[in-house]
Design an enzyme around this catalytic site. Sequence first.
Site, PDB file in Angstrom:
ATOM      1  N   GLY A  94      92.327  19.743 -21.479  1.00  0.00           N
ATOM      2  CA  GLY A  94      91.967  18.195 -21.839  1.00  0.00           C
ATOM      3  C   GLY A  94      90.607  18.111 -22.814  1.00  0.00           C
ATOM      4  O   GLY A  94      89.674  17.853 -22.582  1.00  0.00           O
ATOM      5  N   TYR A  95      91.084  18.393 -23.930  1.00  0.00           N
ATOM      6  CA  TYR A  95      90.004  18.444 -25.065  1.00  0.00           C
ATOM      7  C   TYR A  95      90.092  17.142 -25.905  1.00  0.00           C
ATOM      8  O   TYR A  95      89.455  16.293 -26.136  1.00  0.00           O
ATOM      9  CB  TYR A  95      89.839  19.692 -25.850  1.00  0.00           C
ATOM     10  N   GLU A 146      92.227  23.926 -42.166  1.00  0.00           N
ATOM     11  CA  GLU A 146      91.289  23.512 -42.804  1.00  0.00           C
ATOM     12  C   GLU A 146      89.848  23.785 -41.806  1.00  0.00           C
ATOM     13  O   GLU A 146      88.827  24.342 -42.668  1.00  0.00           O
ATOM     14  CB  GLU A 146      91.296  21.886 -43.117  1.00  0.00           C
ATOM     15  N   GLU A 163      87.846  34.970 -26.062  1.00  0.00           N
ATOM     16  CA  GLU A 163      89.111  35.361 -26.448  1.00  0.00           C
ATOM     17  C   GLU A 163      89.111  36.459 -27.657  1.00  0.00           C
ATOM     18  O   GLU A 163      88.780  36.150 -28.747  1.00  0.00           O
ATOM     19  CB  GLU A 163      89.981  34.265 -27.260  1.00  0.00           C
TER      20      GLU A 163
END
Lengths: 393, 345
Positions: free
Chosen positions: A132-133, A375, A249
């Site tokens: 939930g970002y 981007e 990661e």
Amino acid sequence: MDPRFDDADEAFRREVAGWLVRELGGEFAELVDAGGPGREHEHVEARKAWERRLGRDGWIGLGWPEADGGRGLSWQRQVIFHEEYARAGAPGRVGHIGEQLLGPTLLMFGTPGQKAHFLPGILDGTQLWCQGYSEPGAGSDLAAVSTRAELRADGWHVDGQKVWTSLATEADRCFVLARTEPGSTRHRGLSYLLVPMRQPGVDVRPIVQLTGTSEFNEVFFDDARAPAEDVVGAPGEGWKVAMGTLAVERGVSTFGQQMGFAREFERVLAAARAGGAADDPVIADRLLDSWMQLQVLRHTAVMTLGAPAGSTPGTEANVAKLMWAPWHRRLGELAVDVLGAAGTVTAGPEVDELTPAQRLYLFTRADTIYGGSDEVQRTVIAQRMLGLPRGPA
Amino acid sequence: MDALFGDEQRDLQRTVRDLLTREDPGPAVWQRLCGELGLTGITVGERHGGAGATTVELGIVLAELGRALTPVPFLQTAVAATVLDRSDAPPAAEVLPALVAGGLVAGLATPAPPTRWPTGSGPALTGVLDNVVDGPHLDLLLTPAVVDGAAVLVAVRTDAPGVTRTTLPTLDRSRPQARFALRGAPAVEIGDAASASRATDLLLAAVAVESAGAARFCLDTTLAHLRTREQFGRPLGTFQALQHRCADLAVLVESAWATARHAMWAADADPAGAAVSAPLAKAYCADAFRTVAGEMIQLHGGIGFTWEHPAHRYFKRATSTDLLFGGRAWVRSVVAERAGLPAVR
Ligand SMILES: Cc1cc2nc3c(=O)[nH]c(=O)nc-3n(C[C@H](O)[C@H](O)[C@H](O)COP(=O)(O)OP(=O)(O)OC[C@H]3O[C@@H](n4cnc5c(N)ncnc54)[C@H](O)[C@@H]3O)c2cc1C
């Protein structure tokens, strides 16, 4: 030959491959090539069962410390698992958000109590998580989140809205970045909360994607609750925790992903041969470019992601994403282009009845958006890796 | 087998970079590279007076020479020395000590496609080898050839009767070329068809890693400029349009370096894989280098268009790299063929 592995690693590879062949040959056969980014809606119940099977046989948390219930395997073995997983066409995981995002975050920032409480459910494949970002007002600019949470005597009270939340309909819990200090702005005053999804204060509404299917959702929090102790890191330090997840990661899953790409390329190539497009010199040239770029992706991952932590600027994952996402999208274009006019006819009248080529073509449009758009990756590379100065705010 | 970049490789890189930035490019550099550091023989076995390292280490040296664009016939000589060392043909023992000491300059011609290979019967070779890189300096010329109907790798002394050398004026002034006309020139066989093809592959990998080093220099120089040059009241490097272009260049530079290093690793460690990764690295790195060098001119503005600024030297080197050594179309067709992909021409 591969510079990364020794004989014992290769024996492990055979063990993984053997297990996958056995399991995917029987009750899970329908899952071959199902799921994955943008396609999380496919065969969800069977994939949940698959997740539990992975957990039962010890294939989740391979790199986690043994003390925390993982197997403490080397980087090489984790890579091998991911490669074989993809080579076998094993399904997109429903537990990856827990295993690859939340788990490492807890290992890094969690208390012993949090680890003991949340990690077992990830490791046995029974507890699913969602991330939930993103919010309507906070996408690339994540620090603009406005979902609020307040700590009262009975725990956290959460109010606000998240969006594009993958697998929210299936998830048991959500890690939520919320503003916990009233009046704070940007990166300050945020907290990383672990919020149960199955409660009256949480409302999940699926969003239909341009593919006609639905993997992501809107999530509304209306006085949703979370226990007081379910905040990772100190309250107000949520930004650091959220960013730490990205740093853990080290890209082991990248190699599995590339194996999957190779399978997809082979299918596009086969279609080009079967339909005669391969005789067109322009198509032949594009196929060669695609294949070469895939090798380059692989060499780049082998040469940079395997380097010991700390020996590199830490932006390898950004470079890798900016290479693979556009590559994958171009492969999707090639997949329909080799079919020509036939590429425009779907498999059936329903909106989600797409051919495999059309699925690749449409779903890869998401690759350059989620997980940091192209981007955003360029800006990160320019400023953090190349040291170019930030412009006026 | 250490394909990844470790401390020893970093030390080697530093040593070579120091030398190349300290010395004026000229005969002195060549002497130091060969005599003092013994780098032309870096991959040559100790029994022939070399350092006994692998092609990975050679790649580190080549990247630095690409970075500095040092006009010495190092790449050719070191590749020829590696080919001779790995071939173990009788001439190897004879010429390797001189190659290692820098007293002899050798190089490989890449007549592509094979229809352009010189032909001969017995030791007498006939044909024209055009655009031979470093040709004006070569004492010993290696080339694939067809002798008595069989494809082989041969060596020809350039001062032998029957060899006419013509120096060619070149766009890329850091890389001289010559044309060799062979009329019954005496040739010594040093390998079969497979060694001929491996030799060409090593040359392609070497050129790739040199390009990767040069491309990185172009990016570094461009970034330094963008950090300091101000327009509109702020450094150019703060403009997102330019940041994003630099990020794309960085991706090219990083991926070219990885791809070239992988090809140099494969040259010694994985010959079967090298048959694909070498031409692939050449095609990719030459292309990347051309792009980065072109952007170097653009992002420097007017100063980048001057003779005085180094950008044009890199741009021309990138062009020659792409068009020589068999050329872009041929190298790509080799990749397609060896990877089992549809023919591109
Ligand atoms: C399939 C899919 C699954 C997802 N799953 C999740 C999930 O599970 N959980 C979650 O929290 N989020 C998820 N997301 C959301 C994803 O992280 C966001 O879509 C992404 O961060 C972009 O935000 P945005 O959509 O608001 O676009 P915006 O940020 O509004 O961007 C729109 C465009 O503007 C560009 N842009 C934005 N800012 C800049 C800038 N400063 N400079 C230059 N260009 C800029 C972007 O690159 C993009 O092209 C998912 C998205 C997709 C597509």
